[in-house]
Design a protein around this motif. Structure first.
Motif, short mmCIF file in Angstrom:
data_model
loop_
_atom_site.label_atom_id
_atom_site.label_comp_id
_atom_site.label_asym_id
_atom_site.label_seq_id
_atom_site.Cartn_x
_atom_site.Cartn_y
_atom_site.Cartn_z
N LYS A 125 121.42 66.51 38.58
CA LYS A 125 120.46 65.53 39.12
C LYS A 125 121.16 64.23 39.52
CE LYS A 125 116.30 67.14 36.77
NZ LYS A 125 115.20 66.76 35.86
N ASP A 126 122.12 63.82 38.72
CA ASP A 126 122.87 62.61 39.03
C ASP A 126 123.61 62.78 40.36
OD1 ASP A 126 123.95 60.02 38.57
OD2 ASP A 126 125.78 60.93 37.81
N ASN A 127 124.23 63.95 40.55
CA ASN A 127 124.93 64.22 41.81
C ASN A 127 123.96 64.25 42.99
OD1 ASN A 127 127.44 64.41 40.56
ND2 ASN A 127 127.29 66.62 40.26
N LEU A 128 122.79 64.86 42.79
CA LEU A 128 121.79 64.91 43.86
C LEU A 128 121.31 63.52 44.23
CD1 LEU A 128 119.71 68.04 42.84
CD2 LEU A 128 120.66 67.65 45.11
N ALA A 129 121.05 62.68 43.24
CA ALA A 129 120.50 61.36 43.50
C ALA A 129 121.55 60.40 44.03
CB ALA A 129 119.86 60.81 42.24
N ASN A 130 122.77 60.46 43.50
CA ASN A 130 123.77 59.44 43.80
C ASN A 130 124.90 59.89 44.72
OD1 ASN A 130 122.60 57.34 42.18
ND2 ASN A 130 123.24 58.49 40.37
N GLY A 170 118.25 56.03 34.35
CA GLY A 170 118.66 55.47 35.62
C GLY A 170 118.45 56.36 36.82
N LEU A 171 117.93 57.59 36.60
CA LEU A 171 117.69 58.50 37.71
C LEU A 171 116.21 58.53 38.07
CD1 LEU A 171 119.95 61.57 36.84
CD2 LEU A 171 120.43 59.69 38.42
N PRO A 172 115.90 58.74 39.35
CA PRO A 172 114.49 58.82 39.75
C PRO A 172 113.86 60.12 39.26
CG PRO A 172 115.91 59.33 41.61
CD PRO A 172 116.82 58.88 40.50
N ILE A 228 125.26 61.02 54.89
CA ILE A 228 124.90 60.09 53.82
C ILE A 228 126.08 59.22 53.39
CG2 ILE A 228 124.12 59.92 51.41
CD1 ILE A 228 122.73 62.71 51.95
N ARG A 229 127.21 59.86 53.09
CA ARG A 229 128.32 59.16 52.43
C ARG A 229 129.43 58.71 53.38
NH1 ARG A 229 125.61 57.21 48.85
NH2 ARG A 229 124.27 58.74 47.83
#
Length: 367
Positions: free
Chosen positions: A207-212, A76-78, A119-120
């Motif tokens: 990576k999940d934190n970076l992407a999402n 699910g990650l790019p 962003i958030r």
């Protein structure tokens, strides 16, 4: 200069010998003395991190077993993300320069927080957010230019206090203390008081934190050759350990097996102030990991249909009123804010505001 050229030639020879993917040049920091270079760093190690340094031989790069790693993205990650260009927008803020003070922790943390807020919290890449590294560093740590600071302490300061804008306490790399911050700084923190933070050494979680979520904070060991970095994907080539450094991670790229990072040595260093670094290098992945911050969301936001500035009936204070979200919202203004608001209103075609209950928390002009 002779020592600088000698080092540069040695680094280039090692890059060629090891067939690695970056270019070494004389840079804005390569000619500094050894002590001056140390002052471009400033990440202070905890006892646990010191044990990690020894276990991973980060202080002895010539014997450290460097592995070229290619991480498979989690489901699910790019394959890559770079917050300088997501959906055609740049969600980062301008690169700054910490100067001759070991304040990298403040710069790496603030750079990350500014992007996360865009962003958030505000979901607006065009908002101008410029926070005070000086306040975070000198009020959170104190007289620490020579000693540096801990990452956990910086995150805890933001969780407990937040941080005001740059104009409240403009950065200087010497001769200042927390006494120089503005007297009304607690009224100027907006949404900068983070709700939580956590550190992880799990690469898929990074990576999940970076992407999402957005950019992350990390630490790295810095060796002599890094000061000569010009472009490309950095890997250790040559030189002794100079110290430890905090930076902001703005993305990753699985195709090129690297992290994309924002430094605090000015936009004239590296790739316009940024650098790419191969997975597995300098303890970023297996030693320091990454710090993920969670930022608050405003209760409401929208365009102001009407704007006016008036006096409070019970005092001489000015009050900014905005009609947005089917209700009037307000904010008491300091004398310094009055001129800024007047300038914003004159230069803007429309005004976008954020509020909590009836109080305005942030005002943005759209030209």
């Amino acid at each position: 200069m002779n020592n600088e050229i000698t080092s540069l030639n040695g680094i280039r020879a090692k890059i060629k010998e090891k067939k690695i993917r970056w270019q070494a040049e004389r840079t804005s920091v390569s000619g500094l003395s050894e002590q001056e270079k140390k002052m471009k760093l400033g990440l202070k190690l905890t006892d646990k991190q010191k044990q990690m340094v020894s276990r991973l031989s980060l202080d002895r790069p010539e014997i450290r077993a460097i592995k070229k790693l290619k991480y498979k993205p989690a489901v699910g990650l790019p394959d890559s993300i770079d917050w300088r260009n997501v959906n055609g927008a740049d969600w980062t803020t301008p690169v700054k320069d910490q100067g001759g003070c070991g304040s990298c922790v403040a710069f790496g943390t603030v750079a990350t927080l500014e992007a996360l807020l865009k962003i958030r919290t505000y979901n607006d890449a065009s908002i101008n957010i410029d926070l005070s590294e000086a306040h975070l560093f000198y009020c959170g740590c104190g007289d620490c230019c020579n000693s540096g600071w801990y990452m956990d302490d910086a995150c805890n300061y933001l969780k407990n206090n937040g941080v005001p804008d740059e104009d409240c306490f403009p950065y200087q790399d010497s001769g200042v203390s927390c006494a120089n911050t503005c007297s009304d700084w607690t009224d100027r923190i907006d949404h900068t008081k983070i709700t939580n933070w956590a550190n992880t050494l799990d690469v898929n979680t990074m990576k999940d934190n970076l992407a999402n979520n957005g950019p992350q904070i990390t630490g790295m060991a810095v060796y002599e050759d890094f000061f000569y970095y010009s472009s490309g994907i950095y890997e250790y080539a040559y030189g002794d350990l100079a110290g430890y450094h905090c930076i902001s991670v703005v993305g990753y790229d699985d195709t090129n097996a690297c992290w994309i990072c924002k430094n605090s040595w000015g936009p004239g260093w590296g790739e316009s102030g940024y650098f790419r670094i191969a997975y597995g290098q300098c303890g970023m992945d297996d030693g320091f990991g990454m710090w993920n911050m969670e930022v608050p969301s405003p209760e409401g936001n929208g365009y102001a249909q009407y704007i006016l500035v008036d006096y409070d009936c019970n005092s001489d204070n000015r009050v900014l009123w905005a009609y947005a979200g089917d209700a009037w919202r307000y904010k008491y203004l300091t004398d310094d804010e009055v001129a800024g608001i007047a300038k914003l209103l004159m230069e803007s075609c429309s005004v976008y505001v954020y509020w909590k209950e009836d109080q305005l928390t942030y005002i943005s002009g759209i030209k």
